[in-house]
Write a protein that holds these residues in place. Structure first.
Motif, PDB file in Angstrom:
ATOM      1  N   ALA A  39     106.737  41.950 -23.967  1.00 50.66           N
ATOM      2  CA  ALA A  39     106.559  42.111 -25.590  1.00 50.66           C
ATOM      3  C   ALA A  39     105.252  42.681 -26.275  1.00 50.66           C
ATOM      4  N   ILE A  40     104.391  41.611 -25.148  1.00 50.37           N
ATOM      5  CA  ILE A  40     103.585  41.234 -26.098  1.00 50.37           C
ATOM      6  C   ILE A  40     102.682  42.968 -25.164  1.00 50.37           C
ATOM      7  N   GLU A  41     102.742  43.388 -24.369  1.00 50.51           N
ATOM      8  CA  GLU A  41     101.794  44.043 -24.264  1.00 50.51           C
ATOM      9  C   GLU A  41     102.283  45.904 -24.675  1.00 50.51           C
ATOM     10  N   ARG A  42     103.417  45.936 -25.319  1.00 48.85           N
ATOM     11  CA  ARG A  42     103.732  46.720 -26.046  1.00 48.85           C
ATOM     12  C   ARG A  42     102.952  46.494 -27.853  1.00 48.85           C
ATOM     13  N   LEU A  43     103.126  45.128 -28.183  1.00 45.75           N
ATOM     14  CA  LEU A  43     102.589  44.488 -29.542  1.00 45.75           C
ATOM     15  C   LEU A  43     101.166  44.748 -29.404  1.00 45.75           C
ATOM     16  N   GLU A  56     100.415  37.242 -28.501  1.00 47.51           N
ATOM     17  CA  GLU A  56     101.216  36.038 -28.196  1.00 47.51           C
ATOM     18  C   GLU A  56     101.826  35.230 -29.441  1.00 47.51           C
ATOM     19  N   HIS A  57     101.073  35.042 -30.365  1.00 46.74           N
ATOM     20  CA  HIS A  57     101.852  34.231 -31.243  1.00 46.74           C
ATOM     21  C   HIS A  57     102.934  34.885 -32.464  1.00 46.74           C
ATOM     22  N   LEU A  58     102.807  36.241 -33.166  1.00 53.71           N
ATOM     23  CA  LEU A  58     103.408  37.667 -33.174  1.00 53.71           C
ATOM     24  C   LEU A  58     104.910  37.607 -31.852  1.00 53.71           C
ATOM     25  N   VAL A  59     104.844  37.549 -31.141  1.00 50.70           N
ATOM     26  CA  VAL A  59     105.543  37.402 -30.212  1.00 50.70           C
ATOM     27  C   VAL A  59     106.896  37.284 -30.185  1.00 50.70           C
ATOM     28  N   ASP A  60     105.918  35.347 -30.668  1.00 49.31           N
ATOM     29  CA  ASP A  60     106.827  33.884 -30.177  1.00 49.31           C
ATOM     30  C   ASP A  60     107.852  33.922 -31.349  1.00 49.31           C
ATOM     31  N   ALA A  61     106.694  34.971 -33.039  1.00 50.16           N
ATOM     32  CA  ALA A  61     107.641  34.819 -33.507  1.00 50.16           C
ATOM     33  C   ALA A  61     108.424  35.674 -34.478  1.00 50.16           C
ATOM     34  N   GLY A  62     109.070  36.206 -33.541  1.00 51.99           N
ATOM     35  CA  GLY A  62     109.877  37.505 -32.866  1.00 51.99           C
ATOM     36  C   GLY A  62     109.513  38.679 -33.706  1.00 51.99           C
ATOM     37  N   PHE A  63     108.225  39.184 -33.769  1.00 48.54           N
ATOM     38  CA  PHE A  63     107.509  40.353 -34.336  1.00 48.54           C
ATOM     39  C   PHE A  63     107.657  41.516 -33.106  1.00 48.54           C
ATOM     40  N   THR A  64     107.935  42.719 -33.168  1.00 48.63           N
ATOM     41  CA  THR A  64     108.324  43.645 -31.763  1.00 48.63           C
ATOM     42  C   THR A  64     107.252  45.025 -32.806  1.00 48.63           C
ATOM     43  N   PRO A  65     106.890  45.779 -32.346  1.00 46.28           N
ATOM     44  CA  PRO A  65     106.768  46.591 -33.045  1.00 46.28           C
ATOM     45  C   PRO A  65     107.482  47.861 -33.809  1.00 46.28           C
ATOM     46  N   SER A  66     108.507  47.789 -33.724  1.00 47.69           N
ATOM     47  CA  SER A  66     109.071  48.264 -34.816  1.00 47.69           C
ATOM     48  C   SER A  66     109.531  46.818 -35.986  1.00 47.69           C
ATOM     49  N   ILE A  68     106.491  44.622 -37.158  1.00 52.60           N
ATOM     50  CA  ILE A  68     105.305  44.234 -37.261  1.00 52.60           C
ATOM     51  C   ILE A  68     104.763  44.852 -38.860  1.00 52.60           C
ATOM     52  N   VAL A  69     105.457  45.724 -39.480  1.00 51.45           N
ATOM     53  CA  VAL A  69     104.809  45.850 -40.431  1.00 51.45           C
ATOM     54  C   VAL A  69     105.357  45.018 -41.879  1.00 51.45           C
ATOM     55  N   ALA A  70     106.699  44.197 -41.366  1.00 49.17           N
ATOM     56  CA  ALA A  70     106.969  42.953 -42.584  1.00 49.17           C
ATOM     57  C   ALA A  70     106.040  42.428 -42.724  1.00 49.17           C
ATOM     58  N   LEU A  71     105.070  42.019 -41.835  1.00 46.43           N
ATOM     59  CA  LEU A  71     104.085  41.402 -41.620  1.00 46.43           C
ATOM     60  C   LEU A  71     103.327  40.647 -43.332  1.00 46.43           C
ATOM     61  N   ALA A  72     103.208  42.299 -43.412  1.00 42.89           N
ATOM     62  CA  ALA A  72     102.038  42.492 -44.851  1.00 42.89           C
ATOM     63  C   ALA A  72     101.996  41.839 -45.725  1.00 42.89           C
ATOM     64  N   SER A 105     111.848  51.842 -43.410  1.00 43.68           N
ATOM     65  CA  SER A 105     111.761  53.152 -42.641  1.00 43.68           C
ATOM     66  C   SER A 105     111.858  52.740 -41.223  1.00 43.68           C
ATOM     67  N   GLU A 106     112.048  51.022 -40.852  1.00 45.29           N
ATOM     68  CA  GLU A 106     112.090  50.254 -40.097  1.00 45.29           C
ATOM     69  C   GLU A 106     112.896  49.261 -40.037  1.00 45.29           C
ATOM     70  N   PRO A 107     114.767  49.813 -39.714  1.00 47.10           N
ATOM     71  CA  PRO A 107     115.285  48.952 -39.940  1.00 47.10           C
ATOM     72  C   PRO A 107     115.336  47.399 -39.222  1.00 47.10           C
ATOM     73  N   ALA A 108     114.388  47.473 -38.694  1.00 47.43           N
ATOM     74  CA  ALA A 108     114.412  45.487 -37.787  1.00 47.43           C
ATOM     75  C   ALA A 108     112.552  44.670 -39.170  1.00 47.43           C
ATOM     76  N   ALA A 109     111.966  45.694 -39.612  1.00 46.43           N
ATOM     77  CA  ALA A 109     111.188  45.151 -40.745  1.00 46.43           C
ATOM     78  C   ALA A 109     112.069  44.652 -41.837  1.00 46.43           C
TER      79      ALA A 109
END
Length: 191
Positions: A39-43, A56-66, A68-72, A105-109
């Motif tokens: 997950a870290i490598e993909r992100l 690592e902090h992003l992954v630990d907070a539950g963010f994925t490539p799909s 991450i756009v919500a973080l903005a 367009s990103e259901p997870a986000a």
């Protein structure tokens, strides 16, 4: 003699079961670590960040490539929650910004954003966002970083203005002002 063999077999079975459980736990831990590393490598690939700790902090907070756009949208979410609840107008303002940025367009986000608007996110999300914002700011030219900061401030202020005042416009509460000042201070340091 039969009783001793039975006791020995029972002891052996218990020993085998113990080591089987230990092996399962070790295997699960190894799989979890491998999944996290993947997950870290993909992100890392998605974001382009070299800072291992940030990713690592992003992954630990539950963010994925799909997602991450919500973080903005985190600053807008925290402005919306500043007074203890999210009004319909604030929710609409955040969702409008999300739709304009393609978050739907990103259901997870979009699901993550919906959850944040229904349940106040932990303060740790703000800290993860600060790390993310710093990392993004460092990857941009000073001009682009300033433009991004201005856009975030504009959108966060729009959420703050969504409720209160006359006809739901024009009144920024003291709590919302605190969040907006935090944003401005962060951008003053990173900008």
């Amino acid at each position: 003699m039969f009783e001793q063999d039975s006791l020995h077999q029972r002891g052996k079975a218990l020993e085998d079961e113990f080591f089987h459980r230990v092996d399962e736990k070790l295997g699960a831990a190894l799989r979890a670590r491998m999944d996290r590393d993947d997950a870290i490598e993909r992100l890392k690939s998605t974001t382009g960040f070299d800072d291992q700790a940030v990713v690592e902090h992003l992954v630990d907070a539950g963010f994925t490539p799909s997602s991450i756009v919500a973080l903005a949208l985190v600053p807008m979410v925290f402005v919306a929650w500043a007074d203890g609840n999210v009004t319909a107008a604030e929710r609409q303002s955040v969702l409008s910004a999300a739709l304009h940025r393609g978050v739907n367009s990103e259901p997870a986000a979009f699901s993550m954003l919906e959850d944040w608007l229904h349940h106040r996110p932990a303060d740790s999300l703000w800290h993860v966002w600060e790390e993310y914002a710093n990392a993004v700011g460092q990857s941009l030219t000073p001009t682009l970083a300033t433009m991004l900061h201005q856009e975030i401030m504009r959108l966060a202020t729009k959420v703050a203005n969504a409720s209160g005042g006359h006809f739901g416009r024009g009144k920024v509460s003291e709590n919302e002002r605190v969040v907006l000042d935090q944003l401005a201070d962060l951008f003053a340091v990173t900008g």
